[in-house]
Design an enzyme around this catalytic site. Structure first.
Site, PDB file in Angstrom:
ATOM      1  N   GLY A  97      45.800  33.382  32.479  1.00 53.40           N
ATOM      2  CA  GLY A  97      45.209  34.537  32.418  1.00 53.40           C
ATOM      3  C   GLY A  97      46.028  35.764  32.346  1.00 53.40           C
ATOM      4  O   GLY A  97      47.207  35.960  32.202  1.00 53.40           O
ATOM      5  N   ILE A 147      47.123  37.997  34.947  1.00 52.79           N
ATOM      6  CA  ILE A 147      48.441  37.931  35.877  1.00 52.79           C
ATOM      7  C   ILE A 147      49.379  37.083  35.507  1.00 52.79           C
ATOM      8  O   ILE A 147      50.469  36.998  35.578  1.00 52.79           O
ATOM      9  CB  ILE A 147      47.845  38.314  37.308  1.00 52.79           C
ATOM     10  CG1 ILE A 147      46.946  39.309  37.581  1.00 52.79           C
ATOM     11  CG2 ILE A 147      49.025  37.913  38.362  1.00 52.79           C
ATOM     12  CD1 ILE A 147      46.458  39.244  38.927  1.00 52.79           C
ATOM     13  N   LEU A 184      46.583  31.181  41.431  1.00 55.88           N
ATOM     14  CA  LEU A 184      45.809  32.362  41.083  1.00 55.88           C
ATOM     15  C   LEU A 184      44.253  31.891  40.519  1.00 55.88           C
ATOM     16  O   LEU A 184      43.514  32.607  40.334  1.00 55.88           O
ATOM     17  CB  LEU A 184      46.480  32.814  39.824  1.00 55.88           C
ATOM     18  CG  LEU A 184      47.945  33.545  39.917  1.00 55.88           C
ATOM     19  CD1 LEU A 184      48.453  34.044  38.666  1.00 55.88           C
ATOM     20  CD2 LEU A 184      48.002  34.558  40.958  1.00 55.88           C
ATOM     21  N   ALA A 185      44.146  30.578  40.303  1.00 51.12           N
ATOM     22  CA  ALA A 185      42.955  30.030  39.743  1.00 51.12           C
ATOM     23  C   ALA A 185      41.826  30.481  40.636  1.00 51.12           C
ATOM     24  O   ALA A 185      41.656  30.032  41.785  1.00 51.12           O
ATOM     25  CB  ALA A 185      42.925  28.816  39.768  1.00 51.12           C
ATOM     26  N   ALA A 186      40.980  31.367  40.064  1.00 55.95           N
ATOM     27  CA  ALA A 186      39.474  31.601  40.756  1.00 55.95           C
ATOM     28  C   ALA A 186      38.553  32.240  39.639  1.00 55.95           C
ATOM     29  O   ALA A 186      38.889  32.953  38.935  1.00 55.95           O
ATOM     30  CB  ALA A 186      39.930  32.575  41.936  1.00 55.95           C
ATOM     31  N   GLU A 187      37.279  32.096  40.005  1.00 54.52           N
ATOM     32  CA  GLU A 187      36.271  32.969  39.400  1.00 54.52           C
ATOM     33  C   GLU A 187      36.308  34.254  40.061  1.00 54.52           C
ATOM     34  O   GLU A 187      36.632  34.427  41.092  1.00 54.52           O
ATOM     35  CB  GLU A 187      35.046  32.363  39.609  1.00 54.52           C
ATOM     36  CG  GLU A 187      34.840  31.030  39.079  1.00 54.52           C
ATOM     37  CD  GLU A 187      34.813  30.869  37.322  1.00 54.52           C
ATOM     38  OE1 GLU A 187      34.842  32.054  36.683  1.00 54.52           O
ATOM     39  OE2 GLU A 187      34.908  29.841  36.944  1.00 54.52           O
ATOM     40  N   THR A 188      36.135  35.164  39.201  1.00 54.46           N
ATOM     41  CA  THR A 188      36.653  36.652  39.917  1.00 54.46           C
ATOM     42  C   THR A 188      35.706  37.827  39.695  1.00 54.46           C
ATOM     43  O   THR A 188      35.947  39.077  40.136  1.00 54.46           O
ATOM     44  CB  THR A 188      37.874  37.264  39.162  1.00 54.46           C
ATOM     45  OG1 THR A 188      37.845  37.307  37.731  1.00 54.46           O
ATOM     46  CG2 THR A 188      39.234  36.367  39.328  1.00 54.46           C
ATOM     47  N   TYR A 216      31.901  36.264  46.177  1.00 57.97           N
ATOM     48  CA  TYR A 216      33.510  36.189  45.862  1.00 57.97           C
ATOM     49  C   TYR A 216      34.226  36.542  47.040  1.00 57.97           C
ATOM     50  O   TYR A 216      35.589  35.983  46.971  1.00 57.97           O
ATOM     51  CB  TYR A 216      33.656  37.522  44.762  1.00 57.97           C
ATOM     52  CG  TYR A 216      35.009  37.756  44.382  1.00 57.97           C
ATOM     53  CD1 TYR A 216      35.871  36.581  43.627  1.00 57.97           C
ATOM     54  CD2 TYR A 216      35.964  38.816  44.614  1.00 57.97           C
ATOM     55  CE1 TYR A 216      37.135  36.700  43.243  1.00 57.97           C
ATOM     56  CE2 TYR A 216      37.114  39.040  44.301  1.00 57.97           C
ATOM     57  CZ  TYR A 216      37.563  37.890  43.624  1.00 57.97           C
ATOM     58  OH  TYR A 216      39.128  38.292  43.418  1.00 57.97           O
ATOM     59  N   LYS A 236      37.306  34.279  48.636  1.00 60.18           N
ATOM     60  CA  LYS A 236      38.531  34.661  48.574  1.00 60.18           C
ATOM     61  C   LYS A 236      39.331  34.697  49.977  1.00 60.18           C
ATOM     62  O   LYS A 236      40.259  34.184  50.242  1.00 60.18           O
ATOM     63  CB  LYS A 236      39.074  36.091  48.352  1.00 60.18           C
ATOM     64  CG  LYS A 236      38.762  36.220  46.634  1.00 60.18           C
ATOM     65  CD  LYS A 236      39.411  35.239  45.599  1.00 60.18           C
ATOM     66  CE  LYS A 236      40.810  35.499  45.655  1.00 60.18           C
ATOM     67  NZ  LYS A 236      41.484  34.508  44.452  1.00 60.18           N
TER      68      LYS A 236
END
Length: 379
Positions: A12, A14, A84-88, A190, A194
């Site tokens: 992605g 970043i 870093l993996a995440a739905e954002t 979200y 986090k």
């Protein structure tokens, strides 16, 4: 000795640039990324510039952190994990709840479970947390007290009372930079995910001999961010509308503010968090330390693109949105010796120059608004 680095979600915005930074340092990088169409397009090999960049500097494995087998396939020999993996999408998280929890919380739990119950060489995990865990952040009362006000009510927002006030007294509050010891009270699904990601890692990692560093990213922007994803990033959304000659709808009164931090600064802070000795256990804000209003965002984009479109302040609002956001970044400077230096104007100029080299994306923003309105989250 070179590091063996795993970046989850590394294809992605970043992660691809972080992979380049590690490679420049002589480190070996493997990336695990699900390459979802919402971010990378329907054919990532041709539609995702960040994937192309990632492949120049790392071995990219398509897979998901919600799969134990996929994680096992990329952990061998790794000593540094940047998670870093995440739905954002903040708004999207309010109605795609299961997906957000499964990916963000479930994926983190699987990663830690593997490390806790098997042989591994991981010595440090850097987790991408978010300023969203602070909710409304820190304010000062007229009497000088620091407070962390609750989420704004639908009644206040519908009446056009957008500014944050003290509960009970209704007195006006003044925004101050939010430090890492501020109250944690996220206002979106979200943000909750986090918070749990961060707490899982900072709780479990020390018990299994792994150092943990948590980075609370503010609003990251710059060349390479997804122009396809309508659920996150007003700079991308507004840029696409400007290029299409379409009008811009400004929510609330346009005076809501965010802390926009440039991608190069975020990458350097993350690299330092992964490689600097003696910083295990730290929780750090990564931001510019400057609050920029949405009205100023629009004006800066108009200047950078050299054109304007109609921009209307509509008074619409999204439930779960915060009013203001600015980070206290003094701890970042103290611990890592690093202070983000790119001004918003400089960063937007670089961003606009890059955007003009990319294809004009289809307008999917209105569809995302319609989805929220249908669920009574956009009013």
């Amino acid at each position: 000795m070179p590091h063996q680095v795993l970046i989850t979600g590394g294809a992605g915005f970043i992660g691809s640039r972080l992979a380049r930074r590690f490679a420049e340092n002589g480190d070996d990088v493997v990336i695990l990324d699900s390459l979802i169409p919402q971010v990378h397009g329907d054919d990532p090999d041709t539609t995702s510039p960040s994937l192309r960049l990632a492949r120049e500097h790392a071995r990219v494995v398509q897979g998901t952190v919600s799969s134990r087998e996929d994680l096992e396939g990329v952990l061998d020999g790794v000593d540094v994990v940047v998670h870093l993996a995440a739905e954002t999408g903040t708004g999207q998280s309010m109605y795609e709840i299961e997906r957000y929890v499964e990916q963000n919380v479930g994926g983190t739990a699987k990663l830690l479970d593997l490390l806790a119950n098997g042989e591994h060489s991981v010595r440090r995990i850097v987790v991408a947390s978010s300023r969203s865990i602070y909710g409304e952040g820190t304010y000062r009362t007229p009497g000088g007290d620091l407070v962390h006000p609750p989420h704004r009510s639908d009644d206040d927002l519908s009446a056009g009372r957008f500014e944050v006030t003290a509960p009970g007294t209704g007195e006006e509050l003044t925004l101050v930079p939010t430090a890492e010891d501020a109250k944690i009270h996220p206002s979106s699904v979200y943000g909750i995910t986090k918070q749990v990601q961060e707490q899982l890692i900072t709780t479990v990692a020390p018990t299994i001999g792994v150092e943990a560093v948590s980075l609370r990213y503010q609003n990251v922007y710059g060349p390479g961010q997804s122009l396809k994803n309508p659920y996150t990033g007003i700079l991308s959304i507004f840029s696409t509308l400007i290029r299409q000659g379409q009008p811009i709808n400004i929510f609330e009164d346009g005076l809501e503010s965010r802390d926009f931090v440039y991608i190069d600064d975020v990458v350097e802070a993350t690299f330092l968090a992964a490689t600097t000795p003696g910083v295990g256990g730290e929780i750090l804000n990564v931001g510019s330390g400057v609050a920029t209003t949405v009205n100023d965002v629009v004006a800066t984009l108009f200047s950078a693109f050299g054109r304007e479109v109609p921009a209307t302040v509509t008074g619409q609002y999204r439930l779960g949105d915060i009013r203001h956001n600015v980070a206290d970044v003094s701890r970042l400077a103290e611990v890592l010796g690093f202070t983000p230096a790119t001004t918003f104007e400089e960063g937007v100029r670089e961003f606009a120059q890059w955007v003009l080299t990319e294809p004009i994306e289809a307008d999917t923003y209105q569809r995302s608004l319609d989805e929220m309105a249908a669920r009574k989250l956009l009013k």
